[in-house]
Design an enzyme around this catalytic site. Structure first.
Site, PDB file in Angstrom:
ATOM      1  NE  ARG A 267     -10.598  -9.372  -4.986  1.00 16.51           N
ATOM      2  CZ  ARG A 267     -10.684  -8.305  -5.791  1.00 16.51           C
ATOM      3  NH1 ARG A 267     -10.835  -8.464  -7.087  1.00 16.51           N
ATOM      4  NH2 ARG A 267     -10.655  -7.094  -5.287  1.00 16.51           N
TER       5      ARG A 267
ATOM      6  CE  LYS B 207      -3.888  -2.115   2.472  1.00 17.21           C
ATOM      7  NZ  LYS B 207      -4.902  -1.974   1.407  1.00 17.21           N
TER       8      LYS B 207
END
Length: 427
Positions: A392, A317
């Site tokens: 996911r 990130k």
């Protein structure tokens, strides 16, 4: 020792076919530091025995030094509280939608910090007519008014039927958030917050209703407590240990698949996300069936994303500010766990299985890489393009597990919960 990193969790050691040396051991004594392990154990015990600072007395009690009255926007109280006087009427006249109106007055001969909170009538598709979002802010405003150490009584003058929503909103507004100020960071977890009592003018709670609302409030604050916990306290091992220790107290069954056992049993999604971390990933399963004599109405599955910290993995990130706050990437599992425990404590007439997909998306020599291909428990193969799209992957294994791997059990409803993802912005 290398084959028993879950000893203190009370789960089975790894099968001989696994290779625990490929992943850091996760025993509760992982650090070798008596000081740190004592603090972690204290945090676990405090969370297991957690009780909200919000109560719902079934009997009339003496007013607290601070009082907040929740009033509909039309300012119509079908029945005024027993303590109501002219000064209360004057405060109500001054109050308007927005922040609480507070004043100091005498009620029942005692000096009282009296606040009025006007609850807006307008609601959108994002909210309900009870406007719990507004009540959260009003409770926070009342707690910030006057001496902050003094108890607060919240008196609801709202219409009947809103009790559940109000209880949850007050619990959220009264929650004591984590703070490290003045070097007393552990006090946020080990000291109770300011006592808050809630009464309903239109529908006073009897003992059964009071117990129900107490359980509801504790569930709300438990989820918030887990979400707010720093990752140095809440990791994949401590979260699982909390769930296991609550099991006999609440009345459900606990099991887990951890570390290399995930790889050996084919859970490539959750294993790949968490394999580089100090503490290994875990798929925790909580099972509840109604007590004898209660016929289950349905079978419900709950699945929660539990990334205890999300660096983004090798797809790091950036800028660094995007990483701050990623301790809350496990809030899906926090909500599932707290909601599940609340339903169990309420003796819900459903068969419920909750799955917590716990992993730490860390950076290390064993990090999952873009271009890697992983095989999920379902048998589907997935090429990794961005390691920061990890939610996911863990949820895919979790949903398949709860719908296919629980013996003699097929849910009719599956609810999965996760923190906000960038994929929701894709149109």
């Amino acid at each position: 020792k290398s084959n028993s990193f879950c000893t203190l969790l009370g789960v089975f050691p790894l099968p001989k076919s696994c290779k625990p040396t490929a992943m850091a051991a996760a025993a509760r004594t992982r650090t070798g530091s008596d000081r740190e392990e004592a603090l972690v154990s204290k945090f676990i015990d405090a969370t297991v025995n957690f009780k909200a600072n919000v109560t719902f007395p079934a009997e009339q009690v003496e007013l607290a030094p601070r009082v907040l009255v929740l009033v509909p926007e039309n300012k119509e109280l079908l029945r005024k509280p027993a303590f109501w006087n002219e000064e209360c009427d004057a405060a109500l006249a001054e109050a308007s939608p927005g922040p609480v109106y507070s004043t100091t007055t005498a009620i029942n001969g005692k000096r009282t910090r009296f606040s009025v909170g006007i609850v807006p009538a307008k609601a959108s598709r994002h909210n309900c007519p009870a406007r719990p979002d507004a009540i959260v802010s009003l409770v926070g405003g009342a707690l910030a008014s006057g001496k902050r150490s003094e108890p607060l009584d919240v008196v609801s003058g709202m219409p009947t039927g809103f009790e559940d929503a109000i209880a949850q909103a007050v619990a959220k507004g009264a929650n004591r958030s984590f703070t490290a100020k003045q070097g007393k960071w552990d006090a946020s977890f080990f000291e109770g917050g300011v006592p808050v009592r809630v009464t309903f003018v239109e529908a006073p709670a009897d003992a059964a209703k009071a117990a129900y609302l107490d359980t509801l409030a504790t569930g709300v604050q438990l989820a918030m407590r887990l979400g707010d916990a720093p990752p140095c306290l809440l990791d994949t091992v401590t979260f699982a240990e909390i769930a296991q220790k609550v099991a006999p107290l609440a009345g459900y069954e606990f099991s887990e698949i951890r570390g290399e056992a995930l790889r050996e049993q084919g859970y490539g999604g959750i294993y790949g996300v968490g394999k580089a971390a100090e503490f290994p990933p875990a798929l925790v399963t909580l099972t509840y069936k109604p007590k004898e004599g209660i016929a289950p109405k349905d079978k419900i599955a709950l699945v929660g994303k539990g990334i205890v910290y999300d660096t983004g993995g090798l797809s790091l990130k950036t800028p660094s500010t995007f990483m701050a706050g990623m301790k809350m990437d496990m809030c899906g599992s926090a909500a599932v766990f707290a909601g599940f425990v609340t339903l169990v404590r309420m003796n819900a007439p459903y068969e419920i299985v909750a799955t917590l997909c716990l992993a730490d998306n860390a950076v290390g020599p064993r990090s999952q890489r873009p271009d890697d291909v992983v095989v999920m428990k379902s048998g589907v193969s997935i090429e990794i393009v961005n390691t920061d799209a990890e939610g996911r992957l863990v949820l895919s294994d979790g949903v398949f597990h709860v719908t296919n791997e629980i013996p003699n059990w097929t849910p009719s409803v599956v609810v999965d919960m996760a923190t906000l993802t960038g994929a929701q912005l894709v149109t």
